[in-house]
Design a protein around this motif. Structure first.
Motif, mmCIF file in Angstrom:
data_model
loop_
_atom_site.group_PDB
_atom_site.id
_atom_site.type_symbol
_atom_site.label_atom_id
_atom_site.label_comp_id
_atom_site.label_asym_id
_atom_site.label_seq_id
_atom_site.Cartn_x
_atom_site.Cartn_y
_atom_site.Cartn_z
ATOM 1 N N LEU A 1 -8.798 42.366 51.366
ATOM 2 C CA LEU A 1 -9.070 43.705 51.877
ATOM 3 C C LEU A 1 -9.552 43.657 53.328
ATOM 4 C CD1 LEU A 1 -10.812 45.260 48.740
ATOM 5 C CD2 LEU A 1 -8.583 45.884 49.666
ATOM 6 N N GLY B 1 -13.669 50.437 43.865
ATOM 7 C CA GLY B 1 -13.076 50.471 42.539
ATOM 8 C C GLY B 1 -12.699 49.096 42.023
ATOM 9 N N GLU B 2 -12.047 48.316 42.875
ATOM 10 C CA GLU B 2 -11.579 46.993 42.463
ATOM 11 C C GLU B 2 -12.719 46.003 42.292
ATOM 12 O OE1 GLU B 2 -8.488 45.838 41.738
ATOM 13 O OE2 GLU B 2 -7.755 47.905 41.853
ATOM 14 N N ARG C 1 -9.494 55.108 52.638
ATOM 15 C CA ARG C 1 -8.852 54.797 51.362
ATOM 16 C C ARG C 1 -9.104 53.352 50.987
ATOM 17 N NH1 ARG C 1 -8.098 55.497 46.366
ATOM 18 N NH2 ARG C 1 -6.132 54.708 45.535
ATOM 19 N N LEU C 2 -9.063 52.450 51.975
ATOM 20 C CA LEU C 2 -9.341 51.045 51.697
ATOM 21 C C LEU C 2 -10.759 50.875 51.155
ATOM 22 C CD1 LEU C 2 -8.321 47.964 53.710
ATOM 23 C CD2 LEU C 2 -10.748 48.287 53.236
ATOM 24 N N CYS C 3 -11.718 51.608 51.718
ATOM 25 C CA CYS C 3 -13.095 51.547 51.216
ATOM 26 C C CYS C 3 -13.174 52.017 49.767
ATOM 27 C CB CYS C 3 -14.016 52.400 52.095
ATOM 28 S SG CYS C 3 -14.316 51.730 53.752
ATOM 29 N N GLU C 4 -12.423 53.065 49.446
ATOM 30 C CA GLU C 4 -12.423 53.582 48.083
ATOM 31 C C GLU C 4 -11.807 52.571 47.116
ATOM 32 O OE1 GLU C 4 -10.218 57.142 48.691
ATOM 33 O OE2 GLU C 4 -11.938 58.283 49.445
ATOM 34 N N VAL C 5 -10.749 51.907 47.561
ATOM 35 C CA VAL C 5 -10.134 50.867 46.730
ATOM 36 C C VAL C 5 -11.113 49.722 46.508
ATOM 37 C CG1 VAL C 5 -8.334 49.094 46.688
ATOM 38 C CG2 VAL C 5 -7.773 51.435 47.366
ATOM 39 N N ALA C 6 -11.842 49.356 47.551
ATOM 40 C CA ALA C 6 -12.788 48.241 47.455
ATOM 41 C C ALA C 6 -13.852 48.501 46.400
ATOM 42 C CB ALA C 6 -13.445 47.987 48.814
ATOM 43 N N THR D 1 -10.317 38.876 46.631
ATOM 44 C CA THR D 1 -9.972 40.279 46.837
ATOM 45 C C THR D 1 -10.664 40.826 48.078
ATOM 46 O OG1 THR D 1 -9.667 40.620 44.460
ATOM 47 C CG2 THR D 1 -10.014 42.587 45.810
ATOM 48 N N SER D 2 -11.926 40.469 48.265
ATOM 49 C CA SER D 2 -12.670 40.925 49.441
ATOM 50 C C SER D 2 -12.034 40.423 50.727
ATOM 51 C CB SER D 2 -14.123 40.448 49.359
ATOM 52 O OG SER D 2 -14.770 40.959 48.218
ATOM 53 N N SER E 1 -16.982 54.703 52.222
ATOM 54 C CA SER E 1 -16.615 55.264 50.925
ATOM 55 C C SER E 1 -17.428 56.509 50.595
ATOM 56 C CB SER E 1 -16.803 54.216 49.826
ATOM 57 O OG SER E 1 -18.156 53.762 49.799
#
Length: 222
Positions: free
Chosen positions: A132, A11-12, A4-9, A128-129, A40
């Motif tokens: 995360l 996207g953001e 999920r964290l990879c998916e957020v990364a 942000t990176s 992801s």
């Protein structure tokens, strides 16, 4: 959670792929061994597998150097990674950004971001990176550390089969009882687990059952 964290990364940060790899140094050779823990997509996983196959790449350099390796344009990095660059370009990757997962001097792995076009990270993207990456490090420490072993910061951690919901419930109870923040409540629980040689999940279960009550500091301040 790491997937999920990879998916957020992606996207953001407007990336085409994100991977979390756990790595360990092999001191005899100076090389690293590792495994891709979350990705992801299958495509992002394949790109990162190139580094293990070819023995070079930004993720490996970020891990060995304990510092981010930011590559805005892979076409300008042939001299650095003559094997990895053409293979990554052929896979549709043009820029990569690798951030090491660190606690003090201890290294655990890398969060590696891929982009299909040449680009640089803005200050906001970089912040942000890093956030995360810190979150990924916390997830790894709380989930994958072997039972009975302490991390370099001497915190007893969770096994994959521990119930995180009980820990969160106990964390909330400690927060209310001591009048502290959620972060401080978890820190108190971890300190108690370490001092009593218990796993964090066991402390949480005792708190929920009323068998353990964490006390405020002796000076009266929580």
């Amino acid at each position: 959670m790491l997937t999920r964290l990879c998916e957020v990364a992606i996207g953001e940060l407007r990336m085409s792929g994100a991977v979390v790899s756990l790595m360990t140094p092999v001191h005899a050779t100076g090389d690293q061994s590792g495994t891709i823990t979350a990705a992801s997509s299958d495509g992002a996983r394949s790109v990162d597998e190139l580094e293990f196959s070819l023995g070079e790449g930004p993720g490996r350099d970020a891990f060995s150097g304990s510092r981010p390796v930011l590559t805005p344009d892979l076409e300008k990095a042939f001299d650095r990674w003559p094997g990895y660059v053409p293979a990554a370009l052929a896979a549709g990757v043009r820029a990569t950004f690798a951030f090491p997962m660190l606690i003090g001097a201890a290294r655990f792995g890398v969060v590696h971001l891929h982009c299909s076009r040449a680009r640089t990270l803005t200050d906001h993207d970089t912040a942000t990176s890093l956030m995360l990456t810190e979150l990924a490090t916390e997830i790894v420490l709380d989930t994958y550390a072997p039972a009975g072993e302490h991390t370099p910061v001497d915190v007893p951690l969770l096994r994959p089969d521990d119930r995180r919901d009980e820990i969160y419930q106990a964390q909330g109870m400690v927060m209310v009882a001591l009048g502290v923040s959620l972060r401080e409540a978890l820190a108190r629980m971890r300190a108690h687990a370490f001092a009593s040689n218990q796993e964090l999940a066991a402390v949480a279960a005792d708190i929920l059952a009323g068998r353990t009550h964490l006390e405020p500091d002796t000076d009266g301040a929580p």
